[in-house]
Scaffold this motif. Structure first.
Motif, PDB file in Angstrom:
ATOM      1  N   VAL A  95      14.623 -11.894  70.763  1.00  0.00           N
ATOM      2  CA  VAL A  95      14.134 -12.036  72.130  1.00  0.00           C
ATOM      3  C   VAL A  95      12.691 -11.552  72.251  1.00  0.00           C
ATOM      4  O   VAL A  95      12.372 -10.420  71.915  1.00  0.00           O
ATOM      5  N   THR A 120      30.031 -18.586  70.811  1.00  0.00           N
ATOM      6  CA  THR A 120      28.858 -18.164  71.566  1.00  0.00           C
ATOM      7  C   THR A 120      29.088 -16.777  72.194  1.00  0.00           C
ATOM      8  O   THR A 120      30.231 -16.336  72.375  1.00  0.00           O
ATOM      9  N   ALA A 130      28.460  -7.599  71.619  1.00  0.00           N
ATOM     10  CA  ALA A 130      29.851  -8.047  71.608  1.00  0.00           C
ATOM     11  C   ALA A 130      30.313  -8.313  70.176  1.00  0.00           C
ATOM     12  O   ALA A 130      29.585  -8.917  69.395  1.00  0.00           O
ATOM     13  N   ASP A 189      26.527 -19.792  68.829  1.00  0.00           N
ATOM     14  CA  ASP A 189      26.601 -21.229  68.603  1.00  0.00           C
ATOM     15  C   ASP A 189      25.172 -21.759  68.520  1.00  0.00           C
ATOM     16  O   ASP A 189      24.369 -21.488  69.421  1.00  0.00           O
ATOM     17  N   PRO A 194      29.086 -14.183  67.084  1.00  0.00           N
ATOM     18  CA  PRO A 194      28.426 -13.078  67.771  1.00  0.00           C
ATOM     19  C   PRO A 194      28.137 -11.866  66.879  1.00  0.00           C
ATOM     20  O   PRO A 194      27.423 -10.968  67.296  1.00  0.00           O
ATOM     21  N   VAL A 234      28.123  -6.911  78.511  1.00  0.00           N
ATOM     22  CA  VAL A 234      28.663  -6.613  77.180  1.00  0.00           C
ATOM     23  C   VAL A 234      27.499  -6.589  76.201  1.00  0.00           C
ATOM     24  O   VAL A 234      26.792  -7.580  76.020  1.00  0.00           O
TER      25      VAL A 234
END
Ligand code: SAH
Length: 479
Positions: A294, A353, A434, A325, A247, A431
């Motif tokens: 994204v 992940t 993270a 992951d 992460p 979160v």
């Protein structure tokens, strides 16, 4: 963070005011053409002599009397013996061992050696030592030295025992052969193929053959390869590893991921991969930013597929470094297919992940007996042009849903969950980033989710977690 000899010490030295337990620096001391002085003539002195005998140092033993082993060394001419202790015994010595057997005498001998500027090791008196001897795993010329600053000798011996079992006895002779062949490798193997050549020698078939007792075959293969100008082509064909970077925090990488990063010739990485993770790669590995994130793909997926295949075809070890992951929302399937179609070996190195990192940030589990027995990893995002997925369809009593890539879909997720019967006051946790220094946790009611994300100016790197507790089981059913 403390200073020490871990990877952090070289890449990221913390400020000097920090404390440390490390009071010595490990070095390999050159002994060629130099003398090592041993003061003492009993078993402890003999132990030190045995250590130094592994080197080519000249040994001078200063003692009234010598026990038989030391006397034997002197008789063979492997050591010199002097009965008189004078400053000359230390002048010009690389270092000295003091083992007179008498603590008072040890201290004055130590003072004499210091005055002659000779570093000293006084047996069993750490406070008087300039140098200490580590536990050694000896595969001459490969040597592993283990020390604990005197804090844990039992631990260092245990580590030594483990290493003794891992490292085959004849490993050193392979290194020695490599040393002898180095000049011909430099003459015959072009620079660009040398790293792959040595990787093949030490990690490929020659190492396996050698350590399994087929030394002659291994040596013949190595020499044939040098003659041919490099490792056999099929042995150095490239490979692709889809490596999970976790992460963000670099200590959340797996050991295997670090290994692959250090072996990689070229690394293709995404926007979400933290800079400190990339620092773990070999310094001269090529790094290529493919900028996926994204909603905006700097490189179209097809281009990524093509280029990782092309690089592996050149015989390079390619790492495709992906956040979290690689097998979770990482478009790994498309890359694996492309690499397999090209007949190139491909593997997945799993990573932590984002949902797991979010749970760690919250200090709470993702599943819990009596609350949530089902974990759903889902996303509100769709492929370009495809209708948005119905990402709440698995939510219901007894589930925890982790929504990936869903910040922009928060309003829709809220409406859908409410329509399915989750109360508007149900708690939601978000979160952001993270495990990164910028990590942030938002806790809000379901109906305030969109607003909370907007207030936090959250644009993307966040997991939305919704736990829909199990309905209370009616007593009649448990009876
Ligand atoms: N393969 C990744 C997911 C890639 S999709 C994994 O297993 O984690 C990208 C989405 O992952 C982001 O939109 C965000 O929802 C989530 N994500 C990745 N890293 C994150 C982090 N450090 N904190 C919160 N969410 C993260």
């Amino acid at each position: 963070m403390r200073r020490g000899f871990g990877p952090t010490a070289t890449t990221d030295p913390p400020p000097p005011e920090k404390e440390t337990d490390v009071k010595s620096f490990p070095l390999f001391f050159r002994t060629s053409g130099r003398r090592v002085t041993i003061v003492g003539g009993d078993e402890q002195a003999a132990q030190k002599a045995r250590l130094i005998l592994k080197t080519d140092a000249e040994i001078l033993i200063v003692a009234d009397r010598l026990e038989p082993e030391l006397a034997g060394l002197v008789a063979e001419g492997r050591a010199r013996h002097s009965r008189r202790l004078t400053p000359d015994a230390f002048a010009g010595s690389a270092f000295a061992f003091v083992a007179t057997g008498c603590p008072g005498l040890d201290a004055s001998v130590q003072a004499l050696a210091r005055a002659a500027r000779c570093p000293v090791n006084v047996v069993d008196q750490p406070a008087l030592c300039d140098v200490t001897t580590p536990a050694l795993v000896d595969r001459d010329p490969v040597v592993v030295a283990i020390g604990s600053e005197g804090t844990a000798p039992v631990l260092t011996r245990e580590i030594k025992t483990r290493l003794e079992t891992i490292l085959p006895q004849n490993l050193g002779s392979l290194a020695a052969l490599a040393g002898r062949l180095r000049p011909s490798v430099e003459a015959r193997v072009p620079r660009a193929r040398r790293r792959a050549f040595w990787a093949w020698v030490f990690k490929g078939a020659p190492r396996t053959d050698w350590t399994q007792g087929r030394e002659r075959a291994a040596a013949a293969d190595i020499k044939a390869a040098i003659g041919a100008g490099g490792a056999p082509r099929d042995a150095v064909s490239g490979s692709v590893s889809l490596v999970g970077a976790g992460p963000g925090a670099r200590d959340l990488l797996t050991l295997r991921a670090v290994e692959r990063l250090q072996e990689a010739d070229v690394i293709f990485y995404d926007r979400l991969v933290d800079a400190e993770v990339l620092e773990l790669a070999r310094r001269d590995a090529e790094r290529v930013f493919v900028g996926k994130h994204v909603g905006a793909h700097s490189w179209p997926q097809d281009r990524i597929n093509d280029v990782i295949v092309a690089e592996a075809r050149k015989g390079r070890r390619v790492v495709r470094l992906k956040s979290g992951d690689p097998a979770v929302f990482g478009r790994a399937g498309e890359e694996i297919d492309a690499v397999r179609r090209a007949g190139i070996p491909v593997e997945i190195v799993p990573g932590i992940t984002a949902a797991s990192a979010a749970a760690a940030a919250l200090g709470a589990p993702l599943t819990e007996r009596g609350v949530s027995d089902t974990l759903v990893l889902t996303t509100g995002m769709a492929r370009d042009g495809a209708p948005l997925p119905d990402c709440t369809r698995h939510a219901g009593p007894g589930t925890t849903t982790a929504f990936y890539m869903s910040v922009g879909q928060a309003g829709r997720i809220r409406d859908d969950l409410q329509a399915q019967g989750l109360g508007s006051a149900a708690p939601v946790q978000v979160v952001i980033d993270a495990s990164k220094p910028s990590q942030q946790v938002l806790q809000c009611r379901l109906d305030a989710l969109e607003q909370a994300l907007a207030d936090a100016s959250c644009t993307g790197c966040a997991i939305i977690l919704v736990t829909w507790p199990e309905a209370t089981v009616p007593l009649a059913r448990t009876a």
